[in-house]
Design a protein around this motif. Structure first.
Motif, PDB file in Angstrom:
ATOM      1  N   SER A  20      20.809 -38.769 -22.018  1.00 42.28           N
ATOM      2  CA  SER A  20      19.488 -39.180 -21.770  1.00 42.28           C
ATOM      3  C   SER A  20      18.112 -38.353 -21.813  1.00 42.28           C
ATOM      4  CB  SER A  20      19.081 -38.913 -20.555  1.00 42.28           C
ATOM      5  OG  SER A  20      20.637 -39.792 -19.378  1.00 42.28           O
ATOM      6  N   SER A  74      25.096 -43.441 -19.266  1.00 45.99           N
ATOM      7  CA  SER A  74      25.567 -44.377 -17.572  1.00 45.99           C
ATOM      8  C   SER A  74      25.853 -43.464 -17.203  1.00 45.99           C
ATOM      9  CB  SER A  74      27.259 -44.887 -18.183  1.00 45.99           C
ATOM     10  OG  SER A  74      27.625 -45.353 -17.272  1.00 45.99           O
ATOM     11  N   LYS A 100      18.430 -32.003 -14.716  1.00 42.89           N
ATOM     12  CA  LYS A 100      17.870 -33.478 -13.648  1.00 42.89           C
ATOM     13  C   LYS A 100      16.681 -32.899 -12.585  1.00 42.89           C
ATOM     14  CE  LYS A 100      22.387 -35.734 -14.208  1.00 42.89           C
ATOM     15  NZ  LYS A 100      23.112 -36.544 -14.026  1.00 42.89           N
ATOM     16  N   LYS A 123      13.668 -37.980 -16.635  1.00 40.02           N
ATOM     17  CA  LYS A 123      12.647 -38.938 -16.154  1.00 40.02           C
ATOM     18  C   LYS A 123      11.644 -38.387 -16.024  1.00 40.02           C
ATOM     19  CE  LYS A 123      13.525 -41.789 -11.350  1.00 40.02           C
ATOM     20  NZ  LYS A 123      14.253 -42.127 -10.030  1.00 40.02           N
ATOM     21  N   SER A 161      13.637 -32.272 -17.279  1.00 41.57           N
ATOM     22  CA  SER A 161      13.870 -33.049 -16.398  1.00 41.57           C
ATOM     23  C   SER A 161      14.023 -35.448 -17.175  1.00 41.57           C
ATOM     24  CB  SER A 161      12.974 -34.329 -15.483  1.00 41.57           C
ATOM     25  OG  SER A 161      13.238 -35.178 -14.727  1.00 41.57           O
ATOM     26  N   GLY A 182      31.246 -35.057 -23.287  1.00 41.75           N
ATOM     27  CA  GLY A 182      31.241 -34.163 -21.936  1.00 41.75           C
ATOM     28  C   GLY A 182      32.340 -33.739 -21.811  1.00 41.75           C
ATOM     29  N   VAL A 206      25.861 -34.847 -17.311  1.00 37.80           N
ATOM     30  CA  VAL A 206      24.609 -34.186 -16.965  1.00 37.80           C
ATOM     31  C   VAL A 206      23.578 -34.481 -17.755  1.00 37.80           C
ATOM     32  CG1 VAL A 206      25.094 -32.725 -18.759  1.00 37.80           C
ATOM     33  CG2 VAL A 206      24.897 -31.299 -17.409  1.00 37.80           C
ATOM     34  N   GLY A 207      23.698 -35.532 -18.582  1.00 38.06           N
ATOM     35  CA  GLY A 207      22.465 -36.275 -19.170  1.00 38.06           C
ATOM     36  C   GLY A 207      22.590 -36.222 -20.434  1.00 38.06           C
ATOM     37  N   GLY A 263      31.707 -39.551 -18.313  1.00 33.48           N
ATOM     38  CA  GLY A 263      32.516 -39.558 -19.502  1.00 33.48           C
ATOM     39  C   GLY A 263      32.355 -40.713 -20.482  1.00 33.48           C
TER      40      GLY A 263
END
Ligand SMILES: Nc1nc2c(ncn2[C@@H]2O[C@H](COP(=O)(O)OP(=O)(O)OP(=O)(O)O)[C@@H](O)[C@H]2O)c(=O)[nH]1
Ligand SMILES: [Mg+2]
Length: 199
Positions: free
Chosen positions: A41, A56, A146, A179, A177, A81, A37-38, A60
């Motif tokens: 990140s 990654s 995201k 990103k 996000s 997760g 899900v991020g 998992g």
């Protein structure tokens, strides 16, 4: 209001058994949600580091609890997760037990951010997890991740979904996000508030 820098100079410390978990005596803020899900990140975006938490595209990836000491003031915690079927049943049980004990027993834990992929919305495993969080009176907040991958229309649909679902009504979710960095400042602001309230 106190201000904190979200910098960390040390690397992470990880645990795969609850009994090994160290007591840091610092408030903890944790990130959880379905695999991929991020979570990792988001921790990188919050700490402004490219690869502090290992990420990654293979679900998992994070299988242990990772702690990141932020300016020796608090800990950001990356949980493995849930909802990922591609690992052995025994491994899933081990991870679930670790996460369960951490979420129900950890007195340092101040807030749980539950991440939901904006593209997929709430899955059955998210609803089950939310029910568990609510029945244990754990303080949580929803974070949609995201958002760079969804249209404005899809985002509106997510908001409507929230209004209607009794489990998450009035939860004021964050839209983020990692990103584009959307919503990252807002989460940081909230973390600072939580830490101020907790002395
Ligand atoms: N476009 C986009 N991709 C993202 C974003 N956040 C994460 N990703 C990608 O999604 C994938 C999974 O991200 P992770 O941060 O490793 O996810 P995780 O929740 O930690 O996954 P597990 O450790 O497996 O539970 C990676 O390929 C990331 O690059 C985002 O905000 N936007
Ligand atoms: Mg991860």
């Amino acid at each position: 209001m106190k201000t904190f820098s979200f910098r960390t100079s040390e690397d992470s410390i990880s645990f795969k058994d609850y009994s090994e978990l160290k007591k840091y005596g610092l408030p903890e803020i944790c990130f959880t949600g379905r695999s991929n899900v991020g979570k990792s990140s988001l921790i990188n975006a919050i700490t402004n580091r490219k690869s502090l938490a290992s990420t990654s595209n293979k679900p998992g990836h994070t299988r242990k609890i990772f702690f990141y000491n932020i300016s020796r003031k608090f800990m950001l915690v990356d949980l493995p997760g849930y909802g990922y079927a591609q690992v052995s049943k025994r491994k899933i049980e081990e991870i679930s037990q670790l996460v369960f004990l951490y979420l129900t027993k950890r007195t340092y834990l101040k807030k749980v951010y539950i991440l939901i992929d904006s593209r997929h919305g709430f899955k059955e495993s998210d609803i089950n997890f939310l029910e568990f969080i609510k029945s244990n009176n754990i303080t949580y907040q929803i974070v949609f991740t995201k958002t760079d991958k969804v249209s404005h229309k899809e985002r509106e649909k997510l908001i409507q979904g929230i209004q209607f679902h009794k489990l998450i009504k009035n939860n004021n979710p964050f839209f983020t996000s990692s990103k584009t960095k959307l919503g990252i400042k807002d989460i940081k602001k909230q973390i600072i508030n939580i830490l101020s309230e907790n002395g």
